[in-house]
Structure formats: C-alpha cells, structure tokens
Design a protein around this motif. Sequence first.
Motif, PDB file in Angstrom:
ATOM      1  N   GLY A   1      35.158  34.851  39.427  1.00  0.00           N
ATOM      2  CA  GLY A   1      35.388  34.067  40.634  1.00  0.00           C
ATOM      3  C   GLY A   1      35.460  34.884  41.902  1.00  0.00           C
ATOM      4  N   GLU A   2      34.954  36.126  41.901  1.00  0.00           N
ATOM      5  CA  GLU A   2      34.966  36.970  43.096  1.00  0.00           C
ATOM      6  C   GLU A   2      33.631  36.811  43.825  1.00  0.00           C
ATOM      7  OE1 GLU A   2      35.412  40.478  40.924  1.00  0.00           O
ATOM      8  OE2 GLU A   2      37.610  40.474  40.906  1.00  0.00           O
ATOM      9  N   TYR A   3      33.671  36.688  45.156  1.00  0.00           N
ATOM     10  CA  TYR A   3      32.449  36.501  45.938  1.00  0.00           C
ATOM     11  C   TYR A   3      31.554  37.740  45.840  1.00  0.00           C
ATOM     12  CZ  TYR A   3      29.308  36.133  49.935  1.00  0.00           C
ATOM     13  OH  TYR A   3      28.193  36.114  50.730  1.00  0.00           O
ATOM     14  N   LEU A   4      30.252  37.501  45.539  1.00  0.00           N
ATOM     15  CA  LEU A   4      29.291  38.593  45.425  1.00  0.00           C
ATOM     16  C   LEU A   4      28.293  38.595  46.576  1.00  0.00           C
ATOM     17  CD1 LEU A   4      28.455  38.526  41.585  1.00  0.00           C
ATOM     18  CD2 LEU A   4      30.027  40.045  42.796  1.00  0.00           C
ATOM     19  N   LYS A   5      27.593  37.474  46.780  1.00  0.00           N
ATOM     20  CA  LYS A   5      26.535  37.477  47.798  1.00  0.00           C
ATOM     21  C   LYS A   5      26.094  36.053  48.105  1.00  0.00           C
ATOM     22  CE  LYS A   5      23.098  38.185  44.144  1.00  0.00           C
ATOM     23  NZ  LYS A   5      22.191  39.140  43.517  1.00  0.00           N
TER      24      LYS A   5
ATOM     25  N   LYS B   1      40.356  23.835  49.853  1.00  0.00           N
ATOM     26  CA  LYS B   1      39.099  24.511  50.203  1.00  0.00           C
ATOM     27  C   LYS B   1      38.991  25.868  49.503  1.00  0.00           C
ATOM     28  CE  LYS B   1      38.699  22.199  54.666  1.00  0.00           C
ATOM     29  NZ  LYS B   1      38.571  22.343  56.126  1.00  0.00           N
ATOM     30  N   CYS B   2      38.949  25.777  48.174  1.00  0.00           N
ATOM     31  CA  CYS B   2      38.856  26.988  47.358  1.00  0.00           C
ATOM     32  C   CYS B   2      38.159  26.667  46.043  1.00  0.00           C
ATOM     33  CB  CYS B   2      40.244  27.579  47.090  1.00  0.00           C
ATOM     34  SG  CYS B   2      41.298  26.484  46.096  1.00  0.00           S
ATOM     35  N   ILE B   3      37.822  27.712  45.291  1.00  0.00           N
ATOM     36  CA  ILE B   3      37.264  27.590  43.940  1.00  0.00           C
ATOM     37  C   ILE B   3      38.245  28.244  42.985  1.00  0.00           C
ATOM     38  CG2 ILE B   3      35.367  28.226  42.398  1.00  0.00           C
ATOM     39  CD1 ILE B   3      33.510  28.220  44.800  1.00  0.00           C
TER      40      ILE B   3
ATOM     41  N   SER C   1      30.508  29.960  29.163  1.00  0.00           N
ATOM     42  CA  SER C   1      30.362  30.172  27.720  1.00  0.00           C
ATOM     43  C   SER C   1      31.659  30.619  27.060  1.00  0.00           C
ATOM     44  CB  SER C   1      29.265  31.208  27.462  1.00  0.00           C
ATOM     45  OG  SER C   1      29.630  32.465  27.999  1.00  0.00           O
ATOM     46  N   ARG C   2      32.611  31.137  27.864  1.00  0.00           N
ATOM     47  CA  ARG C   2      33.898  31.598  27.310  1.00  0.00           C
ATOM     48  C   ARG C   2      34.964  30.501  27.369  1.00  0.00           C
ATOM     49  NH1 ARG C   2      33.973  37.218  30.659  1.00  0.00           N
ATOM     50  NH2 ARG C   2      33.412  35.734  32.309  1.00  0.00           N
ATOM     51  N   GLU C   3      34.516  29.289  27.649  1.00  0.00           N
ATOM     52  CA  GLU C   3      35.396  28.116  27.736  1.00  0.00           C
ATOM     53  C   GLU C   3      36.441  28.299  28.842  1.00  0.00           C
ATOM     54  OE1 GLU C   3      37.163  24.797  24.601  1.00  0.00           O
ATOM     55  OE2 GLU C   3      36.841  26.867  23.932  1.00  0.00           O
ATOM     56  N   GLU C   4      35.964  28.849  29.958  1.00  0.00           N
ATOM     57  CA  GLU C   4      36.785  28.943  31.162  1.00  0.00           C
ATOM     58  C   GLU C   4      36.280  27.903  32.162  1.00  0.00           C
ATOM     59  OE1 GLU C   4      37.506  33.761  30.709  1.00  0.00           O
ATOM     60  OE2 GLU C   4      35.992  32.983  32.093  1.00  0.00           O
ATOM     61  N   PHE C   5      37.183  27.359  32.971  1.00  0.00           N
ATOM     62  CA  PHE C   5      36.846  26.248  33.855  1.00  0.00           C
ATOM     63  C   PHE C   5      36.741  26.728  35.303  1.00  0.00           C
ATOM     64  CE2 PHE C   5      39.150  24.604  30.205  1.00  0.00           C
ATOM     65  CZ  PHE C   5      38.289  23.620  29.743  1.00  0.00           C
ATOM     66  N   ILE C   6      35.724  26.258  35.995  1.00  0.00           N
ATOM     67  CA  ILE C   6      35.510  26.568  37.413  1.00  0.00           C
ATOM     68  C   ILE C   6      35.555  25.242  38.159  1.00  0.00           C
ATOM     69  CG2 ILE C   6      33.935  27.542  39.108  1.00  0.00           C
ATOM     70  CD1 ILE C   6      33.488  28.434  35.456  1.00  0.00           C
ATOM     71  N   VAL C   7      36.495  25.095  39.105  1.00  0.00           N
ATOM     72  CA  VAL C   7      36.715  23.817  39.780  1.00  0.00           C
ATOM     73  C   VAL C   7      36.817  24.052  41.289  1.00  0.00           C
ATOM     74  CG1 VAL C   7      38.151  21.736  39.902  1.00  0.00           C
ATOM     75  CG2 VAL C   7      38.003  23.024  37.761  1.00  0.00           C
ATOM     76  N   THR C   8      36.187  23.148  42.072  1.00  0.00           N
ATOM     77  CA  THR C   8      36.374  23.194  43.522  1.00  0.00           C
ATOM     78  C   THR C   8      37.537  22.281  43.905  1.00  0.00           C
ATOM     79  OG1 THR C   8      34.734  21.437  43.818  1.00  0.00           O
ATOM     80  CG2 THR C   8      33.961  23.689  43.999  1.00  0.00           C
TER      81      THR C   8
ATOM     82  N   LYS D   1      41.525  27.832  29.217  1.00  0.00           N
ATOM     83  CA  LYS D   1      41.894  26.570  28.567  1.00  0.00           C
ATOM     84  C   LYS D   1      43.405  26.446  28.399  1.00  0.00           C
ATOM     85  CE  LYS D   1      40.452  23.575  24.757  1.00  0.00           C
ATOM     86  NZ  LYS D   1      39.681  23.471  23.499  1.00  0.00           N
ATOM     87  N   THR D   2      44.077  27.600  28.414  1.00  0.00           N
ATOM     88  CA  THR D   2      45.546  27.567  28.300  1.00  0.00           C
ATOM     89  C   THR D   2      46.222  27.421  29.654  1.00  0.00           C
ATOM     90  OG1 THR D   2      45.615  29.993  28.408  1.00  0.00           O
ATOM     91  CG2 THR D   2      45.461  28.974  26.212  1.00  0.00           C
ATOM     92  N   GLY D   3      45.418  27.368  30.744  1.00  0.00           N
ATOM     93  CA  GLY D   3      45.992  27.161  32.077  1.00  0.00           C
ATOM     94  C   GLY D   3      46.226  28.436  32.860  1.00  0.00           C
ATOM     95  N   GLU D   4      45.895  29.603  32.291  1.00  0.00           N
ATOM     96  CA  GLU D   4      46.077  30.859  33.012  1.00  0.00           C
ATOM     97  C   GLU D   4      45.031  30.959  34.126  1.00  0.00           C
ATOM     98  OE1 GLU D   4      48.497  32.924  32.502  1.00  0.00           O
ATOM     99  OE2 GLU D   4      49.314  31.895  30.742  1.00  0.00           O
ATOM    100  N   ILE D   5      45.483  31.178  35.365  1.00  0.00           N
ATOM    101  CA  ILE D   5      44.562  31.295  36.497  1.00  0.00           C
ATOM    102  C   ILE D   5      43.952  32.690  36.525  1.00  0.00           C
ATOM    103  CG2 ILE D   5      44.351  31.267  39.016  1.00  0.00           C
ATOM    104  CD1 ILE D   5      46.524  29.165  39.108  1.00  0.00           C
ATOM    105  N   ILE D   6      42.618  32.752  36.500  1.00  0.00           N
ATOM    106  CA  ILE D   6      41.909  34.032  36.561  1.00  0.00           C
ATOM    107  C   ILE D   6      41.720  34.459  38.009  1.00  0.00           C
ATOM    108  CG2 ILE D   6      39.742  35.217  35.994  1.00  0.00           C
ATOM    109  CD1 ILE D   6      39.453  33.283  33.635  1.00  0.00           C
ATOM    110  N   ASN D   7      41.346  33.527  38.878  1.00  0.00           N
ATOM    111  CA  ASN D   7      41.152  33.866  40.284  1.00  0.00           C
ATOM    112  C   ASN D   7      41.069  32.584  41.108  1.00  0.00           C
ATOM    113  OD1 ASN D   7      40.737  35.739  42.441  1.00  0.00           O
ATOM    114  ND2 ASN D   7      38.569  35.163  42.463  1.00  0.00           N
ATOM    115  N   VAL D   8      41.444  32.700  42.383  1.00  0.00           N
ATOM    116  CA  VAL D   8      41.272  31.615  43.352  1.00  0.00           C
ATOM    117  C   VAL D   8      40.481  32.189  44.516  1.00  0.00           C
ATOM    118  CG1 VAL D   8      42.380  29.946  44.874  1.00  0.00           C
ATOM    119  CG2 VAL D   8      43.434  30.512  42.678  1.00  0.00           C
TER     120      VAL D   8
END
Length: 647
Positions: free
Chosen positions: A605-609, A554-556, A542-549, A561-568
């Motif tokens: 993008g942090e693993y929870l469960k 072998k990562c997410i 909803s915040r217009e952030e992209f999640i890609v595999t 939208k500006t290309g800033e990486i939040i997490n891998v």
Amino acid sequence: MATADPQLSELIEEEFLKCKICFELYKSPRILPCLHSYCEQCLEKLLEKGKGTIYCPECRTETRIQSSVRNIKTNFFINGLLDLFESKRNKEAVCSVCVSLKQSPEAASSRCLDCADFLCRSCAEGHRCSKLTLSHTVVSLQDYTAGRYDEEARLRQEQHCRSHQDTLRFYCNTCSTPICRDCRMLEHFSHHILVMADAVKARKPQVEGLISSLDNNIKSIGQQEEAVDSMIGQLKESQSTIQDCVSKYVSVLVEQLYAQRDSICKELSDFVQQQEKSYLSIKEALHNHMDSAQSTKDFSRKVMEMGKDYEILQLEGMIQSHIKRLQDLNIPAAEGKMPHLVIKEGLNKESVGKQMFQLRFEPHCNSSGNPPTVVVADIKPEPQITVQTHATFVCSFDTKDNEDEYATNITGIANFENGDIVIADESNSVVKEFRQNGKTLCDTYVSEECCPCSVTVCGDTVYFSSKTKIYKITEDGDIIQINNLRGSQTSYPIASYKGKYIAVSEGTLCTLSLYDPKGLLVGRVRPKDYGTGKFMFLAVNSREEFIVTDTAKKCIVVFTKTGEIINVCTSAGSDQFVPFSVCVDHRDNIYAVESGRIIQLSPKGEYLKEVVNFRCQSFRPKLITCSAFGQLILTNKEGFINIYKLS
C-alpha cells in the motif's frame, strides 16, 4: 437428355483446374492444410527453398513437411474434376475397345458414361446390345464434349482402392478412411464400418455449419477494415488541421519562426506516415485474412455441394481444422494515437526565437469523432513538468450497443480469467459481457427492482449487488437472489477471492462481510482500531489481504483477514488525494483511480508512481480492473472502455 448443373460447368472450367504456381493444369495435385492446392512438383520446389517448411503462396500459411511432399494429402476432388475435364477436351479420341483388342483404332463417336470408354460406331452398337452393358448410358461424343452430360458423368465417377482396385464403397470410422469391400473383410474386419452415404450424412451437417459460421468472420473483418479506413481518414484530417493551425500562428510572427513551422510539420508528417504505415499493414492483414476466409468458404461450399462422398470425408478434417484456425486468428490492433498541438502564448521579442509549438501524441478513442485538439498555454516561470507513462494504449470501445439505450452509467466492472470483461450498467438495468476487442458476448437485462450496482466474477459465475441484495447469473441467463445484506447503504461494492467467497464493502460500518457462492455468511472483517469512515471500492490480493478505499477519510486501507492494518495510504505525489476504484494485478501491485490519473501502490500500500495521467485528455477514468495478462481495463462515465498494457 440430361442438363448440366451450371455450378458444375463453372467448376470444370480450365482456370479452376490450373495450379497458381506454374499456371498449368494440375499434375498430381496436393492440398495444403489451408485448402489451397498445387502440383506435386511445384510444392517440391517450394520445399527445397523452405528447408522442410512450405509457405502457401496465396495466404502465407506455414506447413511443416515430413521428409517428402508425397506426405501431403492428394486432392481427390480436383483429380476427379481433372479426369472429367481431360476427357471432354479430347475431341480426337479413338475407340478404347478397338485399342484393347489390338485392332486398327477407329475415331470415337460416342462415350459410355458407366465404363468411361470412348467408342466407335460399331463398338457403340455392340455396347448397347450386350447383356453386360445393356443398362449403360452411351452418349454422342459431340454432346459429351459440349458439357451436356457433366453431371451424369460426375455421378458415375468412382474412386478405386489402391490395394485391391475395387470401388471405395465403405468408410472405416475407426481409421477415418474410405475402404473397399476387400479392405472391410480383411484388415478392417473388426473396425466400426459405415456405408459411405451414411458416413457423409452424419458428418455433412457439422461441416456445413462451420462453413456458414464464416459469414460472421467475414462480416467482422469487413467492419474492422472499414474502421481502419476511418482512422486513416481521421489521421489525414488531423494532419491537415494541425498544419493549417501552425501556419496561421507562424504567419503573424517574425521570420525566425518559419524554421519552427518546417520542423513541426516534418515531425507531424513523420508521425502520420508511421501511423498510416501501421494502419495499412493491419488493413493488409485483415484483407488477407478475409480473402483466406472467403476462399475457404468458397472451396468448402463447392466440396459440400459437388464433392463425392469419399471426397467430402477425405477433406472433412482439413476443412474443420482450417476454419477453426481462421476463427481463432487474432490480428493485433494498432496503437491508436492521434496528434495534438500545444501552442505557447505570451512570447516577447526576447523569446520569439524559442520553441513555440509542441506536438503531443495521445491514445485515440475510435468512437469519439472529435477533431484534433489545439491547446493554447501561457508560459509561466515554473519549469514544465513531463509525466512519465508506464502503460501502453491497446484499444478502446463503446459499451453502448445502440442509440436507443439510455445514457450509460457503468457502476461496476470485473473480468474473467480468460480476459473477457463484464460490466454493470445501472441506467439501462443490464449486465454486459465483452471480449477485449469490444465484441459483445451477451447482455443480461434485469428488472428495475434489482438494477445492478457492483459486479464481480466468482469462479465462472457473474454476481452483482443491487440495493441490499446479491444476485447471481446462471449459465442459462437466469437471475437468482442468493442473500440479503445487512445495513441500509445505497450501494454495496463487491469483489471475489479465488472463487471461494464474495467480499462486500459495508460503507459506514467500515466492515467487509464474506459470503460463499451460495450466499452463506462465512466471515466478517474489520480493521482493528480503525474508527469511523466510509468503505467504498475494494479488491482482494492473492495473499487474501484486502484493499479498500475510504471516501470519508480519503485514503486506501490495506489489512489482513484477521483485521491487522498493513498500511493506510493518504497521499500520492500531489496536494490532494481522492482515491476511487481499486484493483490488483497478478503480482499483488495495487492500482487506483485518483483525480484523473492511475496510480500504482506496492503490495503493502505504499505509493510508487503515476502510471497514466488523463488530466489533459477527454477520457476521464471512473472504474478500473486488471486482467491476469497484465492489462489495465478502465471505464469512464460515458460508457467507453480503454485498455492499457502495463510496461
């Protein structure tokens, strides 16, 4: 001589005109919104118990009453049939004319169908000779009570205005009520008025169409009832098979293991009884719903075929309202778990008294038809790991319509805002839409040149990728190409953002191209300093952030939208991490298919469960999407869809 309509004769039988509460002939019949009728006095007793609410004794539909039972509509249809039935039953009737003239009453020998009066012989002769009644139909009382003139008597029945005592011949479209001539000239003078026959002619086709639509409802309920019976049979079969298996293992062990056999059989029996009780409860609900639908259809059909114009108009709104309520009624599915047995081998004399058997209850796939599972496991020194399930199984269905289809290969899945599901079946060159109960809404077949790969819903429109092109499916089912994609990837996964644009994953370019619904390029996004890789499945929160595999690394990857990486994300509580399909829920939590399980990541993008683990089950998830109602929708490579409710 007139011949009575057989259906009308059956309708005027005494049983149809009896109240189902007091089992007497109706007295002041009132009709509830569910189309069941009862005496006014009987409803008053129910109202006293219900404190302002009446529950229909036949279908348990709730009706709220304002102050008095008299506010419930009178059933003029039943009243008209009662009048005819009572007049036929009165075989010792006296002459109505003699009584009105205060003469000594003579036994009636005839009846005038126009005046609805009983006549003695002399009055009948005079009736036939009078200019005023010369055209009236006078029949013998014997023929009349035998039912030979039921149809003619019914046609001549008229309803009179309570205010002016005149015949109801018109219909006020403004007030939705039948009226007489005086009403038309007085309080309804400026309203839209129709002749009664014209009003019925305009409304009758719509009501008859609704009645006919109940056939599909009844058929669907019957199929669901058969499915419940089938599941009960499989449940019993599972119970029998597992009990035999337990007995075989117990028979070769020492006396100490008999206690375990009794314990496991009791656990199994309790589970089976609980599940069977749940299935029987659903079956009863389905049966009641079918009875209600059938009763509604039968009653409505009788009204349409034998009802007077004003009666049809009076019941039209109630019939439509009740049929729509029946069609919208949704009976929840049972949690279809089936028991599975785990047997631990490798026991020795010292451990023979330990727990050897264990039951496992897993979601059951309706269409698999597989026998109950028996798993033999070696005891190892490592402690046993129990996986926590954070989602509840809802239902499962097969997307394959018939046996003539090729093996299904679902390559894309998405859902509408209302929860309906859409899939892309590349093997059969078709895009299919389903309800969440598995009911097929439509199949859109495409040519082999544009076999669907990935699919998404942008606004209310379905889009799919095929090779290096994107197509949309119009409301009329037409397929229109909207653009050409850059590059030469074998597949282009797609996702949409709030109906504004479609994001396309461009594989080894590690870039997302954004296209508006018309196919115009509106932007491109590449994570900064990311390097090489291969982008595959994607989602937009909803915040217009992209999640890609990334299937190469072998990562997410989560980026703006500006290309800033939040997490891998490169791991999720296991030695190997092989993420595949991804989706997001309404809170922006991320869900991914990863090595036979569903995992949850935080919005960052942090693993929870681990949400659901399928490693010991026949169902192996391939693609995933999440509805707006918190439901995970999974599909495997065989074309089955499983739906889970998030805890």
